[in-house]
Design an enzyme around this catalytic site. Sequence first.
Site, PDB file in Angstrom:
ATOM      1  N   CYS A 279       2.898   4.221  -8.649  1.00 16.83           N
ATOM      2  CA  CYS A 279       3.911   4.963  -9.703  1.00 16.83           C
ATOM      3  C   CYS A 279       5.559   4.750  -9.277  1.00 16.83           C
ATOM      4  O   CYS A 279       6.721   5.533  -9.998  1.00 16.83           O
ATOM      5  CB  CYS A 279       3.329   5.645  -9.991  1.00 16.83           C
ATOM      6  SG  CYS A 279       3.298   7.292  -9.144  1.00 16.83           S
ATOM      7  N   HIS A 327       2.361  12.156  -9.641  1.00 14.99           N
ATOM      8  CA  HIS A 327       2.992  10.910  -9.985  1.00 14.99           C
ATOM      9  C   HIS A 327       3.668  11.021 -11.379  1.00 14.99           C
ATOM     10  O   HIS A 327       4.790  12.153 -11.574  1.00 14.99           O
ATOM     11  CB  HIS A 327       1.611  10.834 -11.712  1.00 14.99           C
ATOM     12  CG  HIS A 327       1.685   9.176 -12.582  1.00 14.99           C
ATOM     13  ND1 HIS A 327       1.361   8.464 -12.101  1.00 14.99           N
ATOM     14  CD2 HIS A 327       2.699   9.664 -13.664  1.00 14.99           C
ATOM     15  CE1 HIS A 327       1.844   7.467 -12.653  1.00 14.99           C
ATOM     16  NE2 HIS A 327       2.196   8.026 -13.695  1.00 14.99           N
ATOM     17  N   HIS A 339       6.002   3.231 -16.532  1.00 16.05           N
ATOM     18  CA  HIS A 339       5.094   3.763 -15.463  1.00 16.05           C
ATOM     19  C   HIS A 339       4.226   2.742 -15.163  1.00 16.05           C
ATOM     20  O   HIS A 339       4.332   1.983 -15.747  1.00 16.05           O
ATOM     21  CB  HIS A 339       4.562   5.135 -15.870  1.00 16.05           C
ATOM     22  CG  HIS A 339       3.620   5.828 -15.963  1.00 16.05           C
ATOM     23  ND1 HIS A 339       3.030   5.915 -15.975  1.00 16.05           N
ATOM     24  CD2 HIS A 339       3.448   4.922 -17.372  1.00 16.05           C
ATOM     25  CE1 HIS A 339       2.124   6.103 -17.029  1.00 16.05           C
ATOM     26  NE2 HIS A 339       1.808   5.106 -17.728  1.00 16.05           N
TER      27      HIS A 339
END
Length: 365
Positions: A279, A327, A339
Amino acid sequence: MNVSTGGRQLRGRASATALACAIALIPGLSYAAPHAPGPDPGPGGTRSIEQVGAELDGLYRQAEVATEAYNTANEKATDQTKRLASLRADLTRIEGRVGDLHALAGAAARTQYRGGYLNSTGVQLLLGEHPDHALDDAAQAQQAMQNIINVSEAQKAARAELEGKTDAAAKDLKELNRTLADKAGAKEQIEKKIADAERIEAGLRKEETDKLAQLERQRTDEAKSKWPVSGPGGGTSDKGGGGTTTSVSGAAGKALAFAMDQIGKPYVWGAVGPSSFDCSGLTSTAWAAAGHPIPRTSQAQWHGLTRVSLSSAQPGDLIIYFKDATHVGMYIGGGQIVHAPRPGRTITTAPAASMPILGVVRPGV
């Protein structure tokens, strides 16, 4: 430690797992914490498909936390290694300087003992940036001798201080490497859990797979409806999954274009491209491609970049998720992000409200 996980991809999934039902920072809304793996089976010892989904969510959430912890430890160890190398290079230079001064002082002392005075050339070269004038009498030679002693003592003190810093840096690096080894061990344990999750997914019947996909679509729709931001870049996209409602120029536009071009590439732990990303690897590489390098991990991005309000989010901004900042996705406008979700998935777009939001940061400012 980059480990690629293929896994069976469930049809119809359009966003990351471990989704919550609302945004943490929006008044009046709340979200549930990620489910722990291994929920109790329902009546008769049979787990419901919802419980299976919760178990998968928990396993993949643990994987993401472990990934970011490892990446953070690795970044700190790498930075400390560079710092230690620089300190050691400085120490080598100053030790050479001290040695030269010691030799020059010895030569001066021997010359004076014999009743002469030190030739000025060596003194001027060592002590002065502009050795234009030579010493021409003993008084000046005596002063030069004192200057040598003073500079030598100052260099010795500087060397002692630098030795202390170098020793401390080496000690810190040793501790960081121990931490990195611990995080690597934790990742190995998580990898085993991911393998378990993949086996669970692979063993699902078609009707169970379809139901999981349906549940995820429902959560995606709920997340879309909970995005509260209006204005430039904030409204609901009219282009389906990945379109933006505003044109983006400059560095943000370049970073966003790079990230969107990676759609379909797999998530891989610790990867920063070109064929796979995690990520924060996606967001950091995208902004580096735009000419604005940013910190490598989502936690470092949260702590090191300029924070902006959720209501002012613009395409190219980074949305940081979960209380531990583990994240990150890039906002593309229209209430959507791009993402890298988690192992077994590919880079995709998803509703910006599909996970609990910690905040928004803006690179390049």
